[in-house]
Design a protein around this motif. Structure first.
Motif, PDB file in Angstrom:
ATOM      1  N   PRO A 164       0.824  -1.214   0.000  1.00  0.00           N
ATOM      2  CA  PRO A 164       0.000   0.000   0.000  1.00  0.00           C
ATOM      3  C   PRO A 164       0.857   1.263   0.000  1.00  0.00           C
ATOM      4  O   PRO A 164       1.990   1.263   0.477  1.00  0.00           O
ATOM      5  N   PRO A 165       0.314   2.371  -0.521  1.00  0.00           N
ATOM      6  CA  PRO A 165       0.990   3.667  -0.402  1.00  0.00           C
ATOM      7  C   PRO A 165       0.844   4.206   1.016  1.00  0.00           C
ATOM      8  O   PRO A 165       0.044   3.694   1.803  1.00  0.00           O
ATOM      9  N   GLY A 166       1.617   5.218   1.336  1.00  0.00           N
ATOM     10  CA  GLY A 166       1.549   5.785   2.678  1.00  0.00           C
ATOM     11  C   GLY A 166       2.263   7.119   2.748  1.00  0.00           C
ATOM     12  O   GLY A 166       2.299   7.870   1.777  1.00  0.00           O
ATOM     13  N   VAL A 167       2.857   7.406   3.895  1.00  0.00           N
ATOM     14  CA  VAL A 167       3.545   8.670   4.159  1.00  0.00           C
ATOM     15  C   VAL A 167       4.982   8.371   4.551  1.00  0.00           C
ATOM     16  O   VAL A 167       5.244   7.406   5.279  1.00  0.00           O
ATOM     17  N   PHE A 168       5.907   9.181   4.063  1.00  0.00           N
ATOM     18  CA  PHE A 168       7.289   9.038   4.539  1.00  0.00           C
ATOM     19  C   PHE A 168       7.802  10.384   5.035  1.00  0.00           C
ATOM     20  O   PHE A 168       7.242  11.442   4.739  1.00  0.00           O
ATOM     21  N   LEU A 169       8.868  10.317   5.821  1.00  0.00           N
ATOM     22  CA  LEU A 169       9.471  11.504   6.422  1.00  0.00           C
ATOM     23  C   LEU A 169      10.777  11.863   5.733  1.00  0.00           C
ATOM     24  O   LEU A 169      11.534  10.984   5.294  1.00  0.00           O
ATOM     25  N   MET A 170      11.015  13.162   5.660  1.00  0.00           N
ATOM     26  CA  MET A 170      12.256  13.684   5.087  1.00  0.00           C
ATOM     27  C   MET A 170      12.821  14.718   6.057  1.00  0.00           C
ATOM     28  O   MET A 170      12.069  15.501   6.653  1.00  0.00           O
ATOM     29  N   ASP A 171      14.116  14.719   6.229  1.00  0.00           N
ATOM     30  CA  ASP A 171      14.760  15.723   7.069  1.00  0.00           C
ATOM     31  C   ASP A 171      14.585  17.092   6.422  1.00  0.00           C
ATOM     32  O   ASP A 171      14.848  17.265   5.220  1.00  0.00           O
TER      33      ASP A 171
END
Length: 468
Positions: A164-171
């Motif tokens: 599934p798609p989702g959310v990721f974090l970036m600095d």
């Protein structure tokens, strides 16, 4: 050195303080090449009425690659940095983070030292995004207290359907991709938009479809079989876990933009639904939290418009009507007016939503539209209809563009959607008027999508403190 240790003056503790800030003079608009024959671009538009170049493109930054398909983008930092939980007190609203929804490539664009002539600071290739997150098709960018959150529309694999798609974090300083945001995903399998209430510690997300359902255009069989997204998902923001889903009903296809109230003491928000497959109407839903549980209710309906089949594209001829196709909604910083873009009928609606359970239609303008084809007040033909919408911080101006997504543009507007950006003025007690002197023409070779305003706007900032 001292200047770098001062809080960015475009960060505001509360919505009211943001409304009192200096007006925008520049808009940044994402341009896409519909046939990928040239690179996508970022246009810098003069929106200062006192300027001799008002309503004109001051500069265009072309990207080094083709086929990115620019869609949504956002700032590296915003008012959420003022959260007591933030570890980034001296960040500046300086960089624009622009994903390519088709390529999965991400550009970091520096608006300093000259905001009129931004430059590319970094390019993050799709292989890095996939390797570190398992996601593809990055979409919405929001800046939070601890970094950048980017939602996606695809998982792994060539078709984006492996997981599934989702959310990721970036600095938000180095722009390194960190990894998946979710710790406990729960039943969430589709994604589109997301936003939050930071002090109340919850996030809400919505659903569109998987890449095969949008990359080649709308799939009529999937739409009529109700296979697109129709749920809202609620999350424990700090715990990064899914806590509740609300199904709006399978006939309410494509629950897209989510707009929480800006005032952090208010635990409600809105979502726009593109189409009801039983009658072609669009709708606005209000969600709220009560007794620890989220609820949602349909609070406004926008009917389809009957139309001569000769004026309709092949996809709609059998229906004899134009669906509104609500593709974007936006909420003013005082939580008073909700703007609803009806891309199919060529209408921008303004609802008075001081009572969020009873939206009242307060204003409306028409330009473009599948069947209406209303010209702009200056006489210019306007392809497409009101689509991505952005409101000035003071709530007096509403900007919009006209492109939805390249393949969908071609299906619903086969004569083409040349890139345009228009402006409405808002009356003191509501009401909308199109500015006849403001129509930005980006040319026939570009579609125009999301707008970001210098210093922040109504779909950029998250506020951590209530207005006095």
């Amino acid at each position: 050195m001292l200047e770098s240790l001062r809080t960015d003056p475009t960060f505001h503790a509360s919505p009211r303080l943001a409304m009192e800030a200096e007006a925008e003079r520049i808009a940044y608009t994402a341009l896409l090449s519909p046939d990928a024959s040239r690179p996508d671009a970022l246009a810098v538009v003069d929106v200062d009425p006192a300027s001799a170049t008002y309503g004109r493109v001051l500069h265009r930054l072309d990207m080094p690659n083709r086929g990115d398909e620019f869609h949504h983008f956002g700032w590296n930092a915003c008012s959420s940095v003022l959260s007591p939980m933030s570890g980034h007190a001296f960040l500046k609203r300086r960089y624009l983070v622009i994903p390519g929804i088709r390529s999965s490539r991400i550009y970091v664009v520096d608006t300093q030292p000259d905001p009129v002539r931004p430059t590319i600071a970094r390019v993050i290739e799709p292989e890095e995004v996939l390797r570190k997150t398992g996601y593809s098709r990055p979409h919405t960018v929001h800046c939070g207290p601890e970094g950048l959150y980017i939602s996606t529309l695809g998982g792994a694999g060539a078709d984006g359907c492996e997981g599934p798609p989702g959310v990721f974090l970036m600095d938000c300083e180095s722009f390194e991709v960190l990894g998946k945001w979710e710790i406990e995903r729960g039943p969430q399998k589709l994604h589109y938009d997301f936003w939050w209430n930071l002090p109340r510690d919850y996030m809400v997300s919505s659903e569109w479809g998987l890449p095969p359902q949008f990359e080649g255009g709308i799939v009529a069989e999937d739409l009529l079989a109700n296979r697109y997204g129709h749920q809202l998902h609620f999350w424990d923001l700090r715990g990064r876990r899914h806590v509740q889903s609300i199904d709006l009903g399978a006939n309410h296809q494509m629950a897209l933009e989510v707009r929480p109230a800006h005032e952090p003491t208010r635990e409600y928000g809105f979502v726009g639904v593109v189409v009801d497959t039983t009658n072609l109407e669009a709708s606005i839903w209000t969600w709220w939290r009560e007794g620890g549980k989220f609820q949602a209710k349909k609070t406004a309906v926008i009917p389809p418009e009957p139309a001569d089949a000769a004026l309709l594209p092949p996809l709609l001829k059998g229906f004899g009507a134009v669906p509104p196709l609500v593709s974007d909604i936006d909420l003013s910083l005082d939580d008073r007016f909700l703007y609803v873009a009806c891309w199919g009928t060529g209408e921008l609606r303004q609802y008075e939503v001081s009572d969020p359970m009873n939206p009242r239609l307060a204003g409306s303008v028409h330009v473009g539209g599948i069947a209406r084809r209303t010209p702009h007040p200056n006489g210019t033909v306007f392809g497409g209809g009101p689509q991505m919408t952005e409101i000035s911080r003071d709530g007096k101006r509403v900007y919009f563009t006209n492109s939805l997504y390249s393949r969908w543009d071609a299906q619903f507007y086969p004569d083409g959607v040349p890139g345009r950006q228009a402006l409405c003025h808002v009356g003191a007690d509501g009401g909308l008027t199109l500015d006849p002197g403001f129509l930005v023409d980006f040319g026939n070779d570009y579609g125009a999508h999301q707008i970001r305003l210098q210093g922040g706007d109504c779909s950029t900032d998250s506020f951590c403190y209530s207005s006095a």
